[in-house]
Structure formats: structure tokens, C-alpha cells
Design an enzyme around this catalytic site. Structure first.
Site, PDB file in Angstrom:
ATOM      1  N   HIS A   1       1.498  -2.992   6.366  1.00  0.00           N
ATOM      2  CA  HIS A   1       1.870  -1.589   6.211  1.00  0.00           C
ATOM      3  C   HIS A   1       1.030  -0.963   5.100  1.00  0.00           C
ATOM      4  CE1 HIS A   1       4.128   2.072   5.604  1.00  0.00           C
ATOM      5  NE2 HIS A   1       4.826   1.788   6.698  1.00  0.00           N
TER       6      HIS A   1
ATOM      7  N   GLY B   1       1.516   1.452   3.244  1.00  0.00           N
ATOM      8  CA  GLY B   1       2.275   1.863   2.069  1.00  0.00           C
ATOM      9  C   GLY B   1       2.673   0.714   1.154  1.00  0.00           C
ATOM     10  N   ASN B   2       2.449  -0.514   1.601  1.00  0.00           N
ATOM     11  CA  ASN B   2       2.788  -1.666   0.772  1.00  0.00           C
ATOM     12  C   ASN B   2       1.651  -1.902  -0.220  1.00  0.00           C
ATOM     13  OD1 ASN B   2       3.002  -4.579  -0.031  1.00  0.00           O
ATOM     14  ND2 ASN B   2       4.797  -4.449   1.289  1.00  0.00           N
ATOM     15  N   HIS B   3       1.993  -2.154  -1.471  1.00  0.00           N
ATOM     16  CA  HIS B   3       1.001  -2.320  -2.534  1.00  0.00           C
ATOM     17  C   HIS B   3       0.448  -3.740  -2.664  1.00  0.00           C
ATOM     18  CE1 HIS B   3       2.855   1.356  -4.718  1.00  0.00           C
ATOM     19  NE2 HIS B   3       1.807   1.713  -4.019  1.00  0.00           N
ATOM     20  N   PHE B   4       0.890  -4.676  -1.835  1.00  0.00           N
ATOM     21  CA  PHE B   4       0.523  -6.074  -2.035  1.00  0.00           C
ATOM     22  C   PHE B   4      -0.981  -6.280  -2.206  1.00  0.00           C
ATOM     23  CE2 PHE B   4      -0.899 -10.211  -0.581  1.00  0.00           C
ATOM     24  CZ  PHE B   4      -0.146 -11.053  -1.368  1.00  0.00           C
TER      25      PHE B   4
END
Length: 170
Positions: A43, A45-48
Site C-alpha cells: 500500500h 500509504g504505508n511508510h515501511f
């Protein structure tokens, strides 16, 4: 109506790992977008991935195969606590009928893993419930990289994630 028709069984990905890894990053279960893309933390929007690359002061790579190689270059393994579950949507709070991955066999195959980082409180909860801590590992809880974790800014997450650097190589 059959509940499994509403909440189909979700199955996690195989781990990204090799025999040189010393750090294990654990999530709970990939979200819907990640499952569709067949990529950890797919995704946007995920900061990983942004967190990982920023930690090592490198530009974020868009290619998923390069991202996986980057983790291994830094001796970081990536997996999920759960092998499968039912879950409406992508929120960990909706997980039901969970089945845990086989950590005994995993740790036997990869004995260099000495630090386990959970990227959410729910991942830690499932791990403690089904696996438990062992004396030969050191455990750490990180703030979730998910955009659902809006209580922390990217900078606040990054500051906490810097702990990873203490245990990685490369």
C-alpha cells in the site's frame, strides 16, 4: 450465510530471509492491497519501505525485487506472525481464525536471527500468544508503519525505527 464467503481466508507470503540475516521484522498479516500486489507493504500509504530506505540514507527504490534484495543486504529478514486468518478489510483488529507461522522450524533453519522487531502491537500480541519469547532472542516493539497509525508522524516513526540500525549489518 457462510462466514468464510464474507471473510475469505487470507494467506501470508513466504519470508524474505537468508542465512546471513540477524534481524527479523514481523508484521501481522498483509493487507488487502499488499495481497493483490503480492508484495509486503504494497500500500502506497504505508511508510515501511520509506522508513527502511531512509534509515540507511538511500533513495527509495520502486522495484519490489530491489527492495527485497536491499533488506537482505542489510541482514534483515521480513515475515508475518500469521500464516493465515480471516479478516474483513486490512485492519489487524478485524483478524479472526488466525493460524500462526511455524517459528520453531524457521528459527532452526535461520539460527543467526537474534533480534525480533514487531511492527505493531497486534503482531507482538499474536506472537506472544502463540509462540512466546525465547531466551536466545531480544524483542523490540516499533510503531506501526501503517497510515492507520496517524498518532505518529513519519519523523516520529523514523526516530523509533532507528533502533534497527543497532543490530543490522551491511
Amino acid at each position: 450465510m457462510n462466514n468464510s464467503a464474507i471473510n475469505p481466508i487470507k494467506t501470508a507470503f513466504p519470508p524474505i530471509v537468508d542465512e546471513h540475516c540477524t534481524v527479523l521484522l514481523l508484521g501481522t498479516m498483509p493487507g488487502d492491497r499488499s495481497l493483490r500486489l503480492q508484495q509486503y507493504y504494497g500500500h502506497a500509504g504505508n511508510h515501511f519501505w520509506k522508513l527502511i530506505y531512509t534509515l540507511f540514507d538511500q533513495p527509495l527504490q520502486p522495484d519490489y525485487e530491489q527492495r527485497k534484495s536491499f533488506l537482505l543486504e542489510h541482514h534483515i529478514a521480513l515475515w508475518d506472525v500469521l500464516e493465515s486468518c480471516t479478516c474483513e478489510g486490512s485492519l489487524d483488529s478485524n483478524i479472526k481464525n488466525e493460524v500462526v507461522n511455524d517459528f520453531a522450524a524457521f528459527y532452526e533453519q535461520y539460527p543467526n536471527l537474534s533480534h525480533v522487531f514487531f511492527d505493531s502491537r497486534k503482531a507482538e500480541e499474536f506472537y506472544l500468544k502463540y509462540v512466546g519469547k525465547s531466551m536466545d532472542k531480544i524483542y523490540h516493539l516499533l510503531p506501526s508503519p501503517s497510515r492507520a497509525n496517524a498518532s505518529k508522524s513519519f519523523e516520529q516513526k523514523l526516530e523509533a525505527w532507528k533502533e534497527l540500525l543497532l543490530y543490522t549489518k551491511g
